[in-house]
Write a protein that holds these residues in place. Structure first.
Motif, mmCIF file in Angstrom:
data_model
loop_
_atom_site.group_PDB
_atom_site.id
_atom_site.type_symbol
_atom_site.label_atom_id
_atom_site.label_comp_id
_atom_site.label_asym_id
_atom_site.label_seq_id
_atom_site.Cartn_x
_atom_site.Cartn_y
_atom_site.Cartn_z
ATOM 1 N N GLY A 1 100.241 30.837 216.748
ATOM 2 C CA GLY A 1 100.352 31.403 218.092
ATOM 3 C C GLY A 1 100.438 32.909 218.174
ATOM 4 N N ALA A 2 100.232 33.612 217.073
ATOM 5 C CA ALA A 2 100.285 35.074 217.102
ATOM 6 C C ALA A 2 99.065 35.630 217.822
ATOM 7 C CB ALA A 2 100.329 35.617 215.670
ATOM 8 N N THR A 3 99.185 36.843 218.314
ATOM 9 C CA THR A 3 98.026 37.530 218.882
ATOM 10 C C THR A 3 97.117 37.961 217.734
ATOM 11 O OG1 THR A 3 98.982 39.751 218.763
ATOM 12 C CG2 THR A 3 99.455 38.455 220.768
ATOM 13 N N HIS A 4 95.903 38.376 218.060
ATOM 14 C CA HIS A 4 94.996 38.853 217.020
ATOM 15 C C HIS A 4 95.568 40.084 216.315
ATOM 16 C CE1 HIS A 4 91.874 36.468 219.219
ATOM 17 N NE2 HIS A 4 91.699 36.089 217.983
ATOM 18 N N THR A 5 96.216 40.952 217.057
ATOM 19 C CA THR A 5 96.791 42.157 216.475
ATOM 20 C C THR A 5 97.937 41.815 215.540
ATOM 21 O OG1 THR A 5 96.147 43.423 218.425
ATOM 22 C CG2 THR A 5 97.833 44.393 217.006
ATOM 23 N N GLU A 6 98.821 40.916 215.954
ATOM 24 C CA GLU A 6 99.926 40.498 215.080
ATOM 25 C C GLU A 6 99.397 39.835 213.812
ATOM 26 O OE1 GLU A 6 103.294 39.571 218.504
ATOM 27 O OE2 GLU A 6 101.843 38.018 217.961
ATOM 28 N N ALA A 7 98.418 38.954 213.975
ATOM 29 C CA ALA A 7 97.848 38.262 212.826
ATOM 30 C C ALA A 7 97.158 39.247 211.878
ATOM 31 C CB ALA A 7 96.866 37.197 213.295
ATOM 32 N N ALA A 8 96.452 40.217 212.424
ATOM 33 C CA ALA A 8 95.782 41.221 211.591
ATOM 34 C C ALA A 8 96.802 42.067 210.837
ATOM 35 C CB ALA A 8 94.888 42.105 212.450
ATOM 36 N N TYR A 9 97.924 42.366 211.479
ATOM 37 C CA TYR A 9 98.971 43.146 210.809
ATOM 38 C C TYR A 9 99.514 42.379 209.610
ATOM 39 C CZ TYR A 9 103.215 45.705 209.901
ATOM 40 O OH TYR A 9 104.207 46.412 209.284
ATOM 41 N N VAL A 10 99.833 41.100 209.790
ATOM 42 C CA VAL A 10 100.350 40.285 208.689
ATOM 43 C C VAL A 10 99.285 40.158 207.599
ATOM 44 C CG1 VAL A 10 101.171 37.994 208.016
ATOM 45 C CG2 VAL A 10 102.000 39.051 210.112
ATOM 46 N N GLY A 11 98.034 39.991 208.007
ATOM 47 C CA GLY A 11 96.952 39.941 207.031
ATOM 48 C C GLY A 11 96.851 41.220 206.222
ATOM 49 N N THR A 12 97.045 42.353 206.885
ATOM 50 C CA THR A 12 97.022 43.640 206.195
ATOM 51 C C THR A 12 98.169 43.749 205.206
ATOM 52 O OG1 THR A 12 95.945 44.691 208.077
ATOM 53 C CG2 THR A 12 97.083 46.145 206.548
ATOM 54 N N VAL A 13 99.328 43.231 205.572
ATOM 55 C CA VAL A 13 100.470 43.222 204.650
ATOM 56 C C VAL A 13 100.137 42.370 203.427
ATOM 57 C CG1 VAL A 13 102.885 42.532 204.366
ATOM 58 C CG2 VAL A 13 102.162 43.685 206.453
ATOM 59 N N ALA A 14 99.560 41.181 203.644
ATOM 60 C CA ALA A 14 99.167 40.309 202.526
ATOM 61 C C ALA A 14 98.126 41.001 201.648
ATOM 62 C CB ALA A 14 98.642 38.982 203.052
ATOM 63 N N ALA A 15 97.156 41.659 202.263
ATOM 64 C CA ALA A 15 96.130 42.372 201.495
ATOM 65 C C ALA A 15 96.739 43.510 200.692
ATOM 66 C CB ALA A 15 95.050 42.896 202.437
ATOM 67 N N SER A 16 97.758 44.163 201.233
ATOM 68 C CA SER A 16 98.400 45.265 200.504
ATOM 69 C C SER A 16 99.132 44.752 199.266
ATOM 70 C CB SER A 16 99.352 46.050 201.410
ATOM 71 O OG SER A 16 100.550 45.338 201.650
ATOM 72 N N ILE A 17 99.685 43.555 199.361
ATOM 73 C CA ILE A 17 100.323 42.949 198.185
ATOM 74 C C ILE A 17 99.257 42.652 197.132
ATOM 75 C CG2 ILE A 17 101.567 40.912 197.327
ATOM 76 C CD1 ILE A 17 102.871 40.788 200.173
ATOM 77 N N GLN A 18 98.161 42.035 197.566
ATOM 78 C CA GLN A 18 97.065 41.692 196.657
ATOM 79 C C GLN A 18 96.497 42.946 195.994
ATOM 80 O OE1 GLN A 18 95.870 38.563 195.778
ATOM 81 N NE2 GLN A 18 94.752 39.751 194.292
ATOM 82 N N ALA A 19 96.337 44.019 196.752
ATOM 83 C CA ALA A 19 95.752 45.258 196.225
ATOM 84 C C ALA A 19 96.656 45.947 195.207
ATOM 85 C CB ALA A 19 95.436 46.221 197.367
ATOM 86 N N SER A 20 97.930 45.608 195.202
ATOM 87 C CA SER A 20 98.855 46.229 194.257
ATOM 88 C C SER A 20 98.921 45.476 192.927
ATOM 89 C CB SER A 20 100.257 46.333 194.879
ATOM 90 O OG SER A 20 100.805 45.041 195.067
#
Length: 127
Positions: A63-82
């Motif tokens: 039920g998150a908005t697209h912006t909220e979901a994209a933010y969490v996705g960016t956090v997950a991607a930042s973990i992966q990139a590290s």
């Protein structure tokens, strides 16, 4: 919907409240929110897109908005990139990164609370 901009982050798009679903004049029916990359120097970008899509899809389903979901996705991607190589981004890692962001405002708190309550299957153990 989002548009990635590589090391610059991404732009998350949400439909404006009250706009119809037709594609006529689509630019007037969307709002864009830039979300910066959260990793200054990536170790390895392998799997970053997968991590972003997996986390953001889970949050959209919750039920998150697209912006909220994209933010969490960016956090997950930042973990992966590290990390070197392609690894599973676990729920504890995602929660830990959300807790340690430099300026945890209302948006971050709301996102962290949603992540804590998300029902996800246990992650595959890391090698």
């Amino acid at each position: 919907m989002c548009a990635t901009m590589g090391p610059e982050g991404l732009v998350a798009f949400d439909r404006l409240a009250g706009s119809d679903k037709s594609v006529d004049e689509l630019g007037r029916k969307l709002t864009g929110e830039p979300i910066p990359s959260l990793v200054p120097v990536p170790v390895d970008t392998l799997g970053c897109g997968d991590a972003l899509l997996a986390a953001s899809t889970l949050f959209l389903a919750c039920g998150a908005t697209h912006t909220e979901a994209a933010y969490v996705g960016t956090v997950a991607a930042s973990i992966q990139a590290s990390l070197l190589g392609n690894h599973v981004v676990s729920k504890p890692e995602l929660l830990d990164r959300l807790r340690h962001l430099s300026q945890p405002g209302v948006f971050v708190r709301r996102t962290r609370e949603a992540a804590e309550h998300a029902q996800v299957s246990p992650s595959i153990p890391r090698r």
